[in-house]
Every structure is written in structure tokens, then in C-alpha cells.
Design a protein around this motif. Structure first.
Motif, PDB file in Angstrom:
ATOM      1  N   ILE A 120      -0.434 -11.379 -13.111  1.00 37.63           N
ATOM      2  CA  ILE A 120       0.817 -10.632 -13.748  1.00 37.63           C
ATOM      3  C   ILE A 120       2.072 -10.971 -13.430  1.00 37.63           C
ATOM      4  O   ILE A 120       3.063 -11.024 -14.065  1.00 37.63           O
ATOM      5  N   LEU A 121       2.145 -11.181 -11.731  1.00 36.97           N
ATOM      6  CA  LEU A 121       3.452 -11.176 -11.014  1.00 36.97           C
ATOM      7  C   LEU A 121       4.142 -12.432 -11.647  1.00 36.97           C
ATOM      8  O   LEU A 121       3.449 -13.634 -11.558  1.00 36.97           O
ATOM      9  N   ASN A 122       5.253 -12.510 -12.267  1.00 32.79           N
ATOM     10  CA  ASN A 122       5.983 -13.745 -12.630  1.00 32.79           C
ATOM     11  C   ASN A 122       7.151 -13.854 -11.619  1.00 32.79           C
ATOM     12  O   ASN A 122       8.458 -13.073 -11.642  1.00 32.79           O
ATOM     13  N   CYS A 123       7.075 -14.561 -10.498  1.00 37.82           N
ATOM     14  CA  CYS A 123       8.010 -14.852  -9.510  1.00 37.82           C
ATOM     15  C   CYS A 123       7.391 -16.370  -9.001  1.00 37.82           C
ATOM     16  O   CYS A 123       6.510 -16.812  -9.016  1.00 37.82           O
ATOM     17  N   LYS A 124       8.420 -16.704  -7.958  1.00 41.36           N
ATOM     18  CA  LYS A 124       8.108 -17.814  -7.249  1.00 41.36           C
ATOM     19  C   LYS A 124       6.794 -17.824  -6.530  1.00 41.36           C
ATOM     20  O   LYS A 124       6.399 -16.905  -5.990  1.00 41.36           O
ATOM     21  N   ALA A 125       6.176 -19.005  -6.653  1.00 42.06           N
ATOM     22  CA  ALA A 125       4.635 -18.903  -5.863  1.00 42.06           C
ATOM     23  C   ALA A 125       4.802 -18.472  -4.538  1.00 42.06           C
ATOM     24  O   ALA A 125       3.969 -17.888  -4.012  1.00 42.06           O
ATOM     25  N   LYS A 126       5.641 -19.143  -3.737  1.00 37.21           N
ATOM     26  CA  LYS A 126       5.825 -18.575  -2.216  1.00 37.21           C
ATOM     27  C   LYS A 126       6.110 -17.313  -2.011  1.00 37.21           C
ATOM     28  O   LYS A 126       5.270 -16.662  -1.333  1.00 37.21           O
ATOM     29  N   ILE A 127       6.848 -16.685  -2.815  1.00 38.98           N
ATOM     30  CA  ILE A 127       7.031 -15.082  -2.832  1.00 38.98           C
ATOM     31  C   ILE A 127       5.799 -14.343  -3.328  1.00 38.98           C
ATOM     32  O   ILE A 127       5.488 -13.381  -2.386  1.00 38.98           O
ATOM     33  N   LYS A 128       5.233 -14.732  -4.167  1.00 39.48           N
ATOM     34  CA  LYS A 128       3.942 -14.158  -4.616  1.00 39.48           C
ATOM     35  C   LYS A 128       2.953 -14.210  -3.549  1.00 39.48           C
ATOM     36  O   LYS A 128       2.109 -13.214  -3.284  1.00 39.48           O
ATOM     37  N   VAL A 129       2.767 -15.225  -2.852  1.00 40.99           N
ATOM     38  CA  VAL A 129       1.577 -15.358  -1.788  1.00 40.99           C
ATOM     39  C   VAL A 129       1.807 -14.625  -0.648  1.00 40.99           C
ATOM     40  O   VAL A 129       1.155 -13.876  -0.220  1.00 40.99           O
ATOM     41  N   LYS A 130       3.493 -14.488  -0.315  1.00 44.97           N
ATOM     42  CA  LYS A 130       3.733 -13.415   0.680  1.00 44.97           C
ATOM     43  C   LYS A 130       3.630 -12.202   0.250  1.00 44.97           C
ATOM     44  O   LYS A 130       3.002 -11.441   1.093  1.00 44.97           O
ATOM     45  N   PHE A 131       3.761 -11.737  -0.820  1.00 40.64           N
ATOM     46  CA  PHE A 131       3.467 -10.553  -1.270  1.00 40.64           C
ATOM     47  C   PHE A 131       2.165  -9.937  -1.196  1.00 40.64           C
ATOM     48  O   PHE A 131       1.833  -8.933  -0.787  1.00 40.64           O
ATOM     49  N   ILE A 132       1.249 -10.599  -1.964  1.00 40.91           N
ATOM     50  CA  ILE A 132      -0.349 -10.448  -1.697  1.00 40.91           C
ATOM     51  C   ILE A 132      -0.746 -10.421  -0.342  1.00 40.91           C
ATOM     52  O   ILE A 132      -1.642  -9.514  -0.031  1.00 40.91           O
ATOM     53  N   ASN A 133      -0.191 -11.253   0.442  1.00 41.93           N
ATOM     54  CA  ASN A 133      -0.597 -11.157   2.040  1.00 41.93           C
ATOM     55  C   ASN A 133      -0.110  -9.721   2.641  1.00 41.93           C
ATOM     56  O   ASN A 133      -0.981  -9.224   3.286  1.00 41.93           O
ATOM     57  N   ASP A 134       1.047  -9.514   2.221  1.00 37.69           N
ATOM     58  CA  ASP A 134       1.554  -8.295   2.678  1.00 37.69           C
ATOM     59  C   ASP A 134       0.773  -7.140   2.366  1.00 37.69           C
ATOM     60  O   ASP A 134       0.514  -6.114   2.935  1.00 37.69           O
ATOM     61  N   LEU A 135       0.757  -7.123   0.981  1.00 40.56           N
ATOM     62  CA  LEU A 135       0.035  -5.940   0.168  1.00 40.56           C
ATOM     63  C   LEU A 135      -1.688  -5.782   0.873  1.00 40.56           C
ATOM     64  O   LEU A 135      -2.001  -4.785   1.204  1.00 40.56           O
ATOM     65  N   SER A 136      -2.004  -7.067   1.187  1.00 42.29           N
ATOM     66  CA  SER A 136      -3.655  -6.937   1.715  1.00 42.29           C
ATOM     67  C   SER A 136      -3.550  -6.516   2.822  1.00 42.29           C
ATOM     68  O   SER A 136      -4.586  -5.619   3.391  1.00 42.29           O
ATOM     69  N   GLU A 137      -2.580  -6.695   3.694  1.00 47.68           N
ATOM     70  CA  GLU A 137      -2.593  -6.428   4.960  1.00 47.68           C
ATOM     71  C   GLU A 137      -2.412  -4.752   5.027  1.00 47.68           C
ATOM     72  O   GLU A 137      -2.811  -3.920   5.932  1.00 47.68           O
ATOM     73  N   HIS A 138      -1.339  -4.112   4.313  1.00 46.70           N
ATOM     74  CA  HIS A 138      -1.139  -2.868   3.848  1.00 46.70           C
ATOM     75  C   HIS A 138      -2.380  -1.654   3.490  1.00 46.70           C
ATOM     76  O   HIS A 138      -2.753  -1.008   4.129  1.00 46.70           O
ATOM     77  N   ILE A 139      -3.198  -2.349   2.747  1.00 45.72           N
ATOM     78  CA  ILE A 139      -4.146  -1.891   2.092  1.00 45.72           C
ATOM     79  C   ILE A 139      -5.295  -1.948   3.191  1.00 45.72           C
ATOM     80  O   ILE A 139      -6.236  -0.991   3.424  1.00 45.72           O
ATOM     81  N   ASP A 140      -5.559  -2.991   3.914  1.00 45.37           N
ATOM     82  CA  ASP A 140      -6.473  -3.078   5.147  1.00 45.37           C
ATOM     83  C   ASP A 140      -6.146  -1.886   5.939  1.00 45.37           C
ATOM     84  O   ASP A 140      -7.118  -1.142   6.454  1.00 45.37           O
ATOM     85  N   ILE A 141      -4.868  -1.487   6.470  1.00 43.70           N
ATOM     86  CA  ILE A 141      -4.528  -0.445   7.327  1.00 43.70           C
ATOM     87  C   ILE A 141      -4.944   0.985   6.589  1.00 43.70           C
ATOM     88  O   ILE A 141      -5.378   1.742   7.414  1.00 43.70           O
ATOM     89  N   TYR A 142      -4.631   0.753   5.564  1.00 48.63           N
ATOM     90  CA  TYR A 142      -4.833   2.164   4.595  1.00 48.63           C
ATOM     91  C   TYR A 142      -6.264   2.306   4.680  1.00 48.63           C
ATOM     92  O   TYR A 142      -6.969   3.646   4.836  1.00 48.63           O
ATOM     93  N   VAL A 143      -7.303   1.491   4.404  1.00 48.71           N
ATOM     94  CA  VAL A 143      -8.681   1.732   4.558  1.00 48.71           C
ATOM     95  C   VAL A 143      -9.456   2.129   5.644  1.00 48.71           C
ATOM     96  O   VAL A 143      -9.996   2.815   5.918  1.00 48.71           O
TER      97      VAL A 143
END
Lengths: 162, 123
Positions: A52-75
Motif C-alpha cells: 500500500i505504501l507509495n514512496c521511494k523504495a529505499k524509504i519503504k525498506v527503511k521504514f519496514i525495517n524500523d517498524l519490525s524492530e519496533h514491533i519486536d521490542i513490543y512483543v
């Protein structure tokens, strides 16, 4: 009564051993199954956000990595969390993507859409040129082969008459 | 038209607030993303909840502008965590944002006081 007493103790010991040892193994297996299911669910969650995310591929990858790191800590903080709880706390993929796009600079959004438009026009042009080229080759082939065949028939006829 | 203007105003206000809150917290110590959102929720008694979809683009923008620096650090045996730290230009930006916020806050307070005093007079 006195004869019953040692039996009940042995029953209790057996039950205790069973609970401690076998129960521990079953709990471990259950935990691993749960972890595996959560990993699969999270993989789908990130994949949906990426689509769904419409943005530059580099930013998309970075965001998903950061979000998964965030959710890992949450879990880690919420050991029994399932995907439903994560979706409630973090948002659905659509909500996350919407929040992300709203926070983007207008300049970045415009740059992305301009590049996207140029890329789309380039792809369409390539397809059109390829189709025209294929039609051209086909027509040329058809005419050349027809002419060559006609020449061969004509020469063969003349030779046979001679 | 009015609702889209309201939404645009709210979005602009949110963007400015998120930036200020992030810079303010990072001026105390370096933090990672999860830590930032947790502290904001806890300290505001969950009145302010910054969604991750809004927080990370703001962090990226601040890093791009040179107000923040990011560094990956090893946590445990294999996992890495991105820490954010404020730079001197970030502190200047924070000062400007805080001043703007206090000005707006003071202006709004004055107007509400005026309304209250006039409403009291009418009664």
C-alpha cells in the motif's frame, strides 16, 4: 489408612514429575508454535504495508525495517501478544500507510509521483515500440517471403519451359 | 471544503508538534524509536499517542535536515537497534519550535480569557 498413605505420596510424586517434566516440554512446543504463527502473521502484515505504501523504495525498506524492530521490542514487552493485539495497537496496514503518507513532505510526495509518472510513460512507450516492431517484422517477413516464393516459382517455370 | 481545511490545519499542527516533542525528548538523552513513543504515551497519560507511521517519517526528515544523527547499536548477540541523537542544529530548531508553541499557546489563552470575561459580563 496407614497403608494408603505411602501410595498417595507416590501418586503425588508421579503427578508432580509429570507436570514438571512433560508439561514443560509441551509448554515449550506450544510457545514455539505460537512464535512461528506470529512470525508468519507479521510477515504478511509487513507485506501488506509494503504493497500500500507509495514512496521511494529505499524509504519503504527503511521504514519496514524500523517498524519490525519496533514491533519486536513490543512483543518482548508483551510476550502473549498476537497479531490482533498488534493490529489494534499499531493500526491496520492501511492506517499505518495513511499516517506515513500524511507525514511525508509535499516535496517528497511530488517527487515520487513525478518519477512514477515518467516510469509509467517509459514502460508504455517500450510496449508500443515492441508491438510496432513485431508487426513491422511480421509484415516485412510476409512480403519478402511472398516475393521470394513468387520469384522462385517464376524462375522454375521459365527453366522448365526451356 | 471546510472539513478538508480543518483536516489540513490539524495535520499541520500535528506535524509541528511531533517534531517538537521528538526533539525535546532527544535533547535529554539519545533514544530509539520504541522508547520515544512509549515515553510520549506515558508522560502524557496517553493523551498524546504518536502512531509509528507518523513518527518515523518525522525522524527521517530530521536526520535528513541534519538535526538528528542515527546510529545502529548491537543489542544482545545479533539484533541491532537504531538510536537517535540530537545535533546542535536540532537544539536550535527545538528552541524555535518551543518559542512558536508558547507564542501560540499564549495567544490562544488570551483569547479564551477574553471570551470568558465577556461571557461573565453578559451573565
Amino acid at each position: 489408612m496407614i497403608t494408603d498413605y505411602p501410595e498417595s505420596i507416590s501418586h503425588i510424586s508421579l503427578a508432580y514429575i509429570f507436570n514438571r517434566f512433560v508439561g514443560r516440554i509441551m509448554r515449550k512446543c506450544g510457545e514455539e508454535l505460537w512464535m512461528r504463527k506470529l512470525e508468519d502473521d507479521l510477515r504478511n502484515y509487513y507485506s501488506d504495508i509494503k504493497k500500500i505504501l507509495n514512496c521511494k523504495a529505499k524509504i519503504k525498506v527503511k521504514f519496514i525495517n524500523d517498524l519490525s524492530e519496533h514491533i519486536d521490542i513490543y512483543v518482548q514487552d508483551h510476550p502473549n501478544a498476537m497479531i490482533e493485539e498488534i493490529t489494534t495497537d499499531f493500526g491496520t496496514p492501511e492506517e499505518i500507510a495513511e499516517g506515513f503518507l500524511l507525514s511525508m513532505d509535499d516535496k517528497d510526495k511530488q517527487e515520487y509521483w513525478t518519477r512514477h509518472r515518467i516510469f509509467r510513460r517509459f514502460v508504455i512507450s517500450c510496449i508500443v515500440i515492441t508491438v510496432i516492431a513485431i508487426i513491422g517484422v511480421y509484415i516485412f517477413n510476409y512480403l519478402y517471403v511472398k516475393e521470394s516464393t513468387a520469384t522462385i516459382i517464376y524462375k522454375t517455370t521459365i527453366e522448365s519451359e526451356e | 471544503m471546510k472539513s478538508s481545511l480543518d483536516k489540513a490545519m490539524r495535520d499541520n499542527f500535528k506535524k509541528g508538534s511531533v517534531e517538537m516533542l521528538i526533539l525535546a525528548l532527544l535533547s535529554i538523552e539519545e533514544m530509539y524509536g520504541y522508547q520515544l513513543s512509549k515515553i510520549i504515551a506515558e508522560q502524557s497519560s496517553e493523551m498524546i499517542l504518536i502512531p509509528e507511521g507518523s513518527m518515523y517519517p518525522t525522524l527521517y526528515k530530521l536526520v535528513e535536515m541534519g538535526h538528528l544523527k542515527t546510529e545502529k547499536r548491537l543489542v544482545g548477540k545479533r539484533k541491532e537497534r537504531s538510536y537517535y541523537m540530537i545535533q546542535s542544529s536540532g537544539r536550535e530548531r527545538l528552541y524555535d519550535l518551543e518559542r512558536e508553541y508558547y507564542n501560540v499557546h499564549s495567544g490562544v489563552k488570551s483569547i479564551l480569557k477574553y471570551v470568558e470575561s465577556n461571557t461573565g459580563d453578559e451573565k
